[in-house]
Design an enzyme around this catalytic site. Structure first.
Site, PDB file in Angstrom:
ATOM      1  N   GLU A  34      39.141  17.417  72.553  1.00 12.96           N
ATOM      2  CA  GLU A  34      40.057  15.927  72.462  1.00 12.96           C
ATOM      3  C   GLU A  34      38.399  15.385  71.935  1.00 12.96           C
ATOM      4  O   GLU A  34      37.922  15.883  72.212  1.00 12.96           O
ATOM      5  CB  GLU A  34      39.952  16.135  74.330  1.00 12.96           C
ATOM      6  N   GLY A 179      55.098  -9.107  76.735  1.00 13.60           N
ATOM      7  CA  GLY A 179      56.004  -8.225  77.286  1.00 13.60           C
ATOM      8  C   GLY A 179      56.155  -8.255  78.448  1.00 13.60           C
ATOM      9  O   GLY A 179      55.459  -7.802  79.268  1.00 13.60           O
ATOM     10  N   GLY A 180      57.552  -7.632  78.877  1.00 11.72           N
ATOM     11  CA  GLY A 180      56.906  -7.792  80.361  1.00 11.72           C
ATOM     12  C   GLY A 180      57.950  -6.896  80.743  1.00 11.72           C
ATOM     13  O   GLY A 180      58.811  -6.398  82.259  1.00 11.72           O
ATOM     14  N   ILE A 183      53.796  -2.667  81.919  1.00 13.42           N
ATOM     15  CA  ILE A 183      52.099  -3.301  81.862  1.00 13.42           C
ATOM     16  C   ILE A 183      51.831  -3.729  82.142  1.00 13.42           C
ATOM     17  O   ILE A 183      50.890  -4.256  82.633  1.00 13.42           O
ATOM     18  CB  ILE A 183      51.850  -1.821  80.272  1.00 13.42           C
ATOM     19  N   GLU A 202      58.500 -12.826  77.513  1.00 16.16           N
ATOM     20  CA  GLU A 202      59.834 -11.193  77.310  1.00 16.16           C
ATOM     21  C   GLU A 202      60.563 -11.751  75.908  1.00 16.16           C
ATOM     22  O   GLU A 202      61.536 -12.847  76.429  1.00 16.16           O
ATOM     23  CB  GLU A 202      59.774 -11.152  78.368  1.00 16.16           C
ATOM     24  N   GLY A 270      54.662  -2.380  74.024  1.00 16.02           N
ATOM     25  CA  GLY A 270      55.077  -1.038  74.193  1.00 16.02           C
ATOM     26  C   GLY A 270      54.230  -0.069  73.020  1.00 16.02           C
ATOM     27  O   GLY A 270      52.980  -0.518  72.650  1.00 16.02           O
ATOM     28  N   ARG A 271      54.143   1.182  72.950  1.00 17.14           N
ATOM     29  CA  ARG A 271      53.500   1.857  72.130  1.00 17.14           C
ATOM     30  C   ARG A 271      53.666   2.929  71.723  1.00 17.14           C
ATOM     31  O   ARG A 271      55.523   3.842  71.715  1.00 17.14           O
ATOM     32  CB  ARG A 271      53.028   3.015  73.894  1.00 17.14           C
ATOM     33  N   ASP A 311      53.422  11.833  75.380  1.00 28.14           N
ATOM     34  CA  ASP A 311      53.994  11.360  74.931  1.00 28.14           C
ATOM     35  C   ASP A 311      54.423  10.788  73.500  1.00 28.14           C
ATOM     36  O   ASP A 311      55.213  10.835  73.577  1.00 28.14           O
ATOM     37  CB  ASP A 311      52.722   9.724  75.064  1.00 28.14           C
ATOM     38  N   HIS A 443      60.133   7.991 112.680  1.00 30.13           N
ATOM     39  CA  HIS A 443      60.301   5.916 113.300  1.00 30.13           C
ATOM     40  C   HIS A 443      59.056   5.666 113.656  1.00 30.13           C
ATOM     41  O   HIS A 443      58.367   6.177 114.659  1.00 30.13           O
ATOM     42  CB  HIS A 443      61.953   5.898 113.956  1.00 30.13           C
TER      43      HIS A 443
HETATM   44  P1  FAD Z   1      47.629  10.797  76.894  1.00 28.87           P
HETATM   45  O1  FAD Z   1      47.089  10.977  77.761  1.00 28.87           O
HETATM   46  O2  FAD Z   1      47.607   9.695  75.919  1.00 28.87           O
HETATM   47  O3  FAD Z   1      45.952  11.727  75.920  1.00 28.87           O
HETATM   48  C1  FAD Z   1      46.321  12.018  74.895  1.00 28.87           C
HETATM   49  C2  FAD Z   1      44.808  12.219  74.808  1.00 28.87           C
HETATM   50  O4  FAD Z   1      44.400  13.074  73.290  1.00 28.87           O
HETATM   51  C3  FAD Z   1      43.494  11.706  74.676  1.00 28.87           C
HETATM   52  O5  FAD Z   1      43.123  11.388  75.241  1.00 28.87           O
HETATM   53  C4  FAD Z   1      43.278  11.016  72.796  1.00 28.87           C
HETATM   54  O6  FAD Z   1      41.794  10.570  72.688  1.00 28.87           O
HETATM   55  C5  FAD Z   1      43.699  12.379  72.395  1.00 28.87           C
HETATM   56  N1  FAD Z   1      43.785  12.383  70.911  1.00 28.87           N
HETATM   57  C6  FAD Z   1      44.835  11.974  70.387  1.00 28.87           C
HETATM   58  N2  FAD Z   1      44.846  12.489  69.482  1.00 28.87           N
HETATM   59  C7  FAD Z   1      43.589  13.380  69.029  1.00 28.87           C
HETATM   60  C8  FAD Z   1      43.523  14.368  68.463  1.00 28.87           C
HETATM   61  N3  FAD Z   1      43.912  14.865  66.908  1.00 28.87           N
HETATM   62  N4  FAD Z   1      42.180  15.263  68.203  1.00 28.87           N
HETATM   63  C9  FAD Z   1      41.452  15.498  69.858  1.00 28.87           C
HETATM   64  N5  FAD Z   1      42.256  14.588  70.407  1.00 28.87           N
HETATM   65  C10 FAD Z   1      43.089  13.782  69.925  1.00 28.87           C
HETATM   66  N6  FAD Z   1      52.352   6.369  83.013  1.00 28.87           N
HETATM   67  C11 FAD Z   1      52.788   6.952  84.734  1.00 28.87           C
HETATM   68  O7  FAD Z   1      53.346   7.906  85.257  1.00 28.87           O
HETATM   69  N7  FAD Z   1      52.438   6.565  85.930  1.00 28.87           N
HETATM   70  C12 FAD Z   1      51.622   4.857  85.634  1.00 28.87           C
HETATM   71  O8  FAD Z   1      51.184   4.731  86.685  1.00 28.87           O
HETATM   72  C13 FAD Z   1      51.020   5.080  83.733  1.00 28.87           C
HETATM   73  N8  FAD Z   1      50.847   3.092  84.067  1.00 28.87           N
HETATM   74  C14 FAD Z   1      49.765   3.406  82.974  1.00 28.87           C
HETATM   75  C15 FAD Z   1      49.097   2.485  82.889  1.00 28.87           C
HETATM   76  C16 FAD Z   1      48.913   1.434  81.724  1.00 28.87           C
HETATM   77  C17 FAD Z   1      48.040   0.621  81.030  1.00 28.87           C
HETATM   78  C18 FAD Z   1      48.992   2.341  80.613  1.00 28.87           C
HETATM   79  C19 FAD Z   1      48.956   2.596  79.101  1.00 28.87           C
HETATM   80  C20 FAD Z   1      49.991   3.762  80.914  1.00 28.87           C
HETATM   81  C21 FAD Z   1      49.788   4.009  81.744  1.00 28.87           C
HETATM   82  N9  FAD Z   1      51.222   5.288  82.087  1.00 28.87           N
HETATM   83  C22 FAD Z   1      51.503   5.779  83.289  1.00 28.87           C
HETATM   84  C23 FAD Z   1      51.146   5.937  80.991  1.00 28.87           C
HETATM   85  C24 FAD Z   1      50.211   7.535  80.509  1.00 28.87           C
HETATM   86  O9  FAD Z   1      49.272   6.672  80.494  1.00 28.87           O
HETATM   87  C25 FAD Z   1      51.229   8.602  79.791  1.00 28.87           C
HETATM   88  O10 FAD Z   1      51.976   8.388  79.871  1.00 28.87           O
HETATM   89  C26 FAD Z   1      49.939   9.671  79.677  1.00 28.87           C
HETATM   90  O11 FAD Z   1      48.777   9.621  80.177  1.00 28.87           O
HETATM   91  C27 FAD Z   1      50.906  10.478  78.697  1.00 28.87           C
HETATM   92  O12 FAD Z   1      49.806  11.345  78.826  1.00 28.87           O
HETATM   93  P2  FAD Z   1      49.450  12.866  77.353  1.00 28.87           P
HETATM   94  O13 FAD Z   1      48.988  13.883  77.931  1.00 28.87           O
HETATM   95  O14 FAD Z   1      51.310  12.884  76.101  1.00 28.87           O
HETATM   96  O15 FAD Z   1      48.805  12.012  76.152  1.00 28.87           O
END
Ligand code: FAD
Length: 469
Positions: A34, A179-180, A183, A202, A270-271, A311, A443
């Site tokens: 990480e 963006g609506g 987030i 939006e 978006g992401r 993701d 309740h």
């Molecule tokens: P991530 O959490 O994105 O983690 C990926 C990790 O991989 C990162 O730490 C990064 O540093 C590391 N990485 C990347 N490339 C490399 C590499 N080559 N070598 C080593 N490390 C690497 N989801 C919810 O379910 N509920 C919520 O309320 C919610 N709120 C959110 C609010 C915001 C503002 C945002 C931006 C997102 C939110 N999400 C929420 C979405 C959620 O954060 C993601 O869906 C989730 O974090 C995805 O998890 P992941 O394990 O796929 O990856």
């Protein structure tokens, strides 16, 4: 000389660390690579957790303001931004530090660095102490996603993404949220509560595009009431950096103004999945035309010893989906007969009111031409919502009229995010309306609205008179 592990997990987010921890619990030798100091990923560092901490602060502010309506007056709240920021950072540090400890306790080798594949069995890791290599039997890619950037916008520290917005550098007097989606609306809720005049822009003709319209309606009303303007079907055509702000031009129908000035812009449009620099070309791993890694139902990629989760492996981009995929991938590589095929992945918008839904939506039922009964219980008929002075919400169940099986659920109102778990369980267990109606709910609670929705379907809800036709 290169070292070797049985399982290498790349990325320490909720997908990656859940996978690494389970693999260690099952007895594998595991390395978790990480970039950051501790596991946690976007979710803990710049997503779910810091946003919910700030939403808690926003909630406290709006509760204090609304208390006047029931005869309690605190005066205008004062916000110590430094203390609020420190508290939010403390929450993040506590959780990520705790995960670091849990990794150690499980003997997961945590390697801080950036990993890329040199082959289907080896990684190159660029770490704080230089480069190293690591061989593996199985790898799990969990590199997550990053915000979509608008390359045509000028360079300016007044333009931020969700990560910048969560840093809470200041409270801009005028903020444009582009963006609506969830987030954007969560951040809009935070900044409006802190005192910014917020405009939401939006492109689609509704907030939270893709969500059932009836669920969005009460939230849209609230967002309009706390914002200076909400532009739908509109887009930004030009941004000019000026010495005291950003001049923005809009295009769209029914605009209040085609041009306005803001102190900051939050781009939350978006992401996109992170696969750049991962060396996938040195493996047989393939990506879809949207950039997600192609996986099967076990989350195995086109390279048979490499899996992808979270993701980077597709929608919905949610933390709990990532963790569950992580478990599936680990069990699959351990030789278990598993598949990631949930009936219901809950989605929660942590605004005020909250929106939560799971399983089949009305929109999907319509698209699929599927006949469903929709049973709605209005929160105005609930004793609990009256005691909370929050009657604007409702609970609905989508039920198969032939079998009475619960197929989907949607809730809008405070606490919807906590309530939805019961509906997820009902759907996963194949519950029928009678199961929910016959389950004794405490309740007075908001959870009774789920039971009463089932009763509405059966034609005998105690608190609404709607006989079955
Ligand atoms: P991530 O959490 O994105 O983690 C990926 C990790 O991989 C990162 O730490 C990064 O540093 C590391 N990485 C990347 N490339 C490399 C590499 N080559 N070598 C080593 N490390 C690497 N989801 C919810 O379910 N509920 C919520 O309320 C919610 N709120 C959110 C609010 C915001 C503002 C945002 C931006 C997102 C939110 N999400 C929420 C979405 C959620 O954060 C993601 O869906 C989730 O974090 C995805 O998890 P992941 O394990 O796929 O990856």
């Amino acid at each position: 000389m290169s070292e070797k592990v049985q399982v290498a997990v790349i990325g320490g987010g909720p997908g990656g660390y859940a996978a690494a921890f389970l693999a260690a619990d099952l007895g594998f030798e595991v390395a978790l690579i990480e970039k950051r100091k501790n596991p946690g990923g976007v979710c803990l560092y710049e997503g779910c957790i810091p946003s919910k901490a700030l939403l808690h602060a926003a909630h406290a502010l709006s509760e204090a303001r609304h208390a006047e309506k029931i005869g309690i007056s605190f005066g205008e709240p004062r916000v110590d931004l430094n203390r609020l920021r420190d508290w939010k950072n403390e929450v993040v540090e506590k959780l990520t530090g705790g995960l670091g400890q849990l990794a150690k306790a499980r003997k997961v080798r945590f390697i801080q660095g950036r990993a890329s594949f040199v082959s289907a069995h080896a990684l190159k890791i660029s770490g704080t102490d230089g480069e190293s290599s690591l061989e593996f039997e199985h790898a799990i890619i969990a590199t997550g996603s990053e915000p979509v950037r608008f390359s045509h916008f000028p360079e300016s520290d007044r333009i931020m993404d969700s990560t910048g917005a969560l840093e809470l550098r200041d409270v801009p007097e005028r903020l444009l949220v582009l963006g609506g989606g969830y987030i954007g609306l969560e951040m809009c809720t935070v900044y409006a509560a802190l005192g910014s005049k917020v405009t939401v822009c939006e492109m689609a003709d509704a907030l939270l595009p893709g969500t059932d319209e009836d669920l969005v309606r009460p939230l849209a009303e609230k967002i309009r009431s706390i914002c200076e303007d909400v532009m739908l079907g509109a887009k930004v055509t030009d941004v000019q950096v000026e010495s005291d702000g950003l001049r923005v031009r809009f295009d769209g129908l029914n605009l209040k103004t085609p041009e306005a000035k803001f102190d900051r812009i939050l781009v939350s449009a978006g992401r996109r999945p992170i696969t750049d620099g991962l060396g996938l070309e040195n493996t047989a791993v393939r990506v879809t035309d949207r950039g997600f890694i192609k996986v099967d139902e076990q989350r195995r990629t086109s390279e048979k010893n490499i899996y992808a989760i979270g993701d980077v492996a597709g929608q919905p981009m949610l933390a709990h989906k990532a963790s569950h995929e992580g478990r599936t991938a680990v069990e699959a590589l351990a030789g278990k007969k598993v598949a990631f095929e949930p009936y219901a992945i809950p989605a929660v918008v942590f605004t005020d009111p909250e929106i939560a839904y799971c399983g089949l939506t009305e929109r999907q039922a319509k698209e699929q031409g599927r006949t469903v009964s929709v049973a709605r219980f209005p929160w105005a008929a609930s004793g609990r919502t009256l005691t909370l002075a929050r009657t604007e919400g409702f609970t609905k169940l989508l039920i198969d009229p032939e079998t009475n099986r619960v197929l989907g659920a949607g809730i809008v109102g405070p606490g919807a995010g906590e309530l939805i778990a019961e509906c997820v369980l009902a759907i996963e267990m194949g519950a029928v309306a009678e199961d929910l109606a016959l389950t004794i709910h405490p309740h007075p609670t908001l959870s009774e609205t789920i039971m009463e929705s089932a009763e509405v379907f059966l034609g005998h809800s105690t608190h609404v008179y709607r006989p079955k036709k």
